[in-house]
Design a protein around this motif. Sequence first.
Motif, mmCIF file in Angstrom:
data_model
loop_
_atom_site.group_PDB
_atom_site.id
_atom_site.type_symbol
_atom_site.label_atom_id
_atom_site.label_comp_id
_atom_site.label_asym_id
_atom_site.label_seq_id
_atom_site.Cartn_x
_atom_site.Cartn_y
_atom_site.Cartn_z
ATOM 1 N N ARG A 167 0.912 -11.177 -6.207
ATOM 2 C CA ARG A 167 2.171 -11.846 -5.748
ATOM 3 C C ARG A 167 2.238 -13.182 -5.930
ATOM 4 O O ARG A 167 3.299 -14.045 -6.049
ATOM 5 N N GLN A 168 1.240 -13.904 -5.879
ATOM 6 C CA GLN A 168 0.911 -15.575 -5.966
ATOM 7 C C GLN A 168 0.610 -16.033 -7.245
ATOM 8 O O GLN A 168 0.717 -17.256 -7.538
ATOM 9 N N TRP B 177 0.529 -8.414 -12.625
ATOM 10 C CA TRP B 177 -0.455 -7.464 -12.252
ATOM 11 C C TRP B 177 -1.310 -7.565 -13.415
ATOM 12 O O TRP B 177 -1.094 -7.721 -14.685
ATOM 13 N N HIS C 141 10.119 -7.110 -8.729
ATOM 14 C CA HIS C 141 8.825 -7.028 -9.045
ATOM 15 C C HIS C 141 8.127 -8.440 -9.527
ATOM 16 O O HIS C 141 8.948 -8.981 -10.472
ATOM 17 N N PRO D 4 6.026 -4.374 -3.018
ATOM 18 C CA PRO D 4 4.693 -4.301 -2.677
ATOM 19 C C PRO D 4 3.677 -4.966 -3.657
ATOM 20 O O PRO D 4 4.112 -4.626 -4.960
ATOM 21 N N ALA D 5 3.002 -5.724 -3.298
ATOM 22 C CA ALA D 5 2.018 -6.394 -4.510
ATOM 23 C C ALA D 5 0.700 -6.914 -3.659
ATOM 24 O O ALA D 5 1.111 -7.819 -2.513
ATOM 25 N N GLY D 6 -0.345 -6.820 -4.120
ATOM 26 C CA GLY D 6 -1.353 -7.881 -3.366
ATOM 27 C C GLY D 6 -1.318 -9.225 -3.802
ATOM 28 O O GLY D 6 -0.565 -9.681 -4.536
ATOM 29 N N ALA D 7 -1.805 -10.142 -3.013
ATOM 30 C CA ALA D 7 -1.795 -11.242 -3.015
ATOM 31 C C ALA D 7 -2.006 -12.226 -4.429
ATOM 32 O O ALA D 7 -1.432 -12.942 -4.695
ATOM 33 N N GLU D 8 -3.120 -11.400 -5.166
ATOM 34 C CA GLU D 8 -3.415 -12.173 -6.456
ATOM 35 C C GLU D 8 -2.214 -11.887 -7.325
ATOM 36 O O GLU D 8 -1.891 -13.051 -7.831
#
Length: 310
Positions: free
Chosen positions: A186-187, A144, A140, A180-184
Amino acid sequence: MRPYTSDATFLGAARGGDATEGAQSRFVVAGVAFDGAVTNRPGARFGPAAIRAASRMLCDAVHPLYDCSPREALVDVGDLALPATSLAQHRSALQAAAEQLVDSHHVCWLGGDHSITLPILRAQRACAGRPLAIVHFDAHCDTWSDHFGEPSGHGTWMREAIQEGLLIPEATVQIGVRSPAGAEARQFVERAGGRVISARELRGRESAQQLAGVIDEVRQRVTTRGRTPVYLTLDIDCLDPAFAPGTGTPEPGGLSSAQVLSFLEALSDVHWVGMDCVEVAPAYDHAEITSLAAASFVWTYLCGRLATRG
């Protein structure tokens, strides 16, 4: 004694007391039996006891690559007595205890969930007097912006550490990320200047020779600023559930035990200043394979420090 703590020691090493005892010992193992910030399966509070129990399988603890054992240079101070339910109070108490230990010892922390890393980094940053480089093994990203509606937890600590200036963003490396993770989220690390080496990128590359290019990149990231202090945080769920079913948030498609060992062995010359191994949840383990992997990773790290006199 609390019901989830243990009198056993890592590798059968001598038992230490407070931060002043065992001052002649170079390395300290300390347990943080806390899982008050998990988001899926609880049970990581039992991780330190399980890792210590698994370490007894290592017997004389002489490493076949480094030909040394850390046992005589090691004391185990046991599981720290910390608040068990309040994350804020737990972190405050852990930071204070960590500052005492890291001031005079090289500490390996046995978790516990991954929320423990933030106060440890705060202590390491205070001791070093400057930001740290970090190598972060995990499924992970832990970047977040909130923790299922709460401001902080075991999935936010990396974002918080970068925002607080505890870490050098360009010297931040994550290995094995795949959840799983949104782009914000994840990046986040790469936008800050760091490097994320996904599990997908490492598929089919297991030996030190196959991983040589990646290992060189990691080394360059964390050493280009001279003798920068480097911290290692190893979430056991970086491993595929086939190698580590005993964890709270397993993610398929992960690393093998051999891949992680290849990284640890090849990077033993880095200026490590401490490490943690977190998220071992033995209630979901089978045949102790998760705690055995964790014990082997900590043992390999310690032997690498001895062999390189780092």
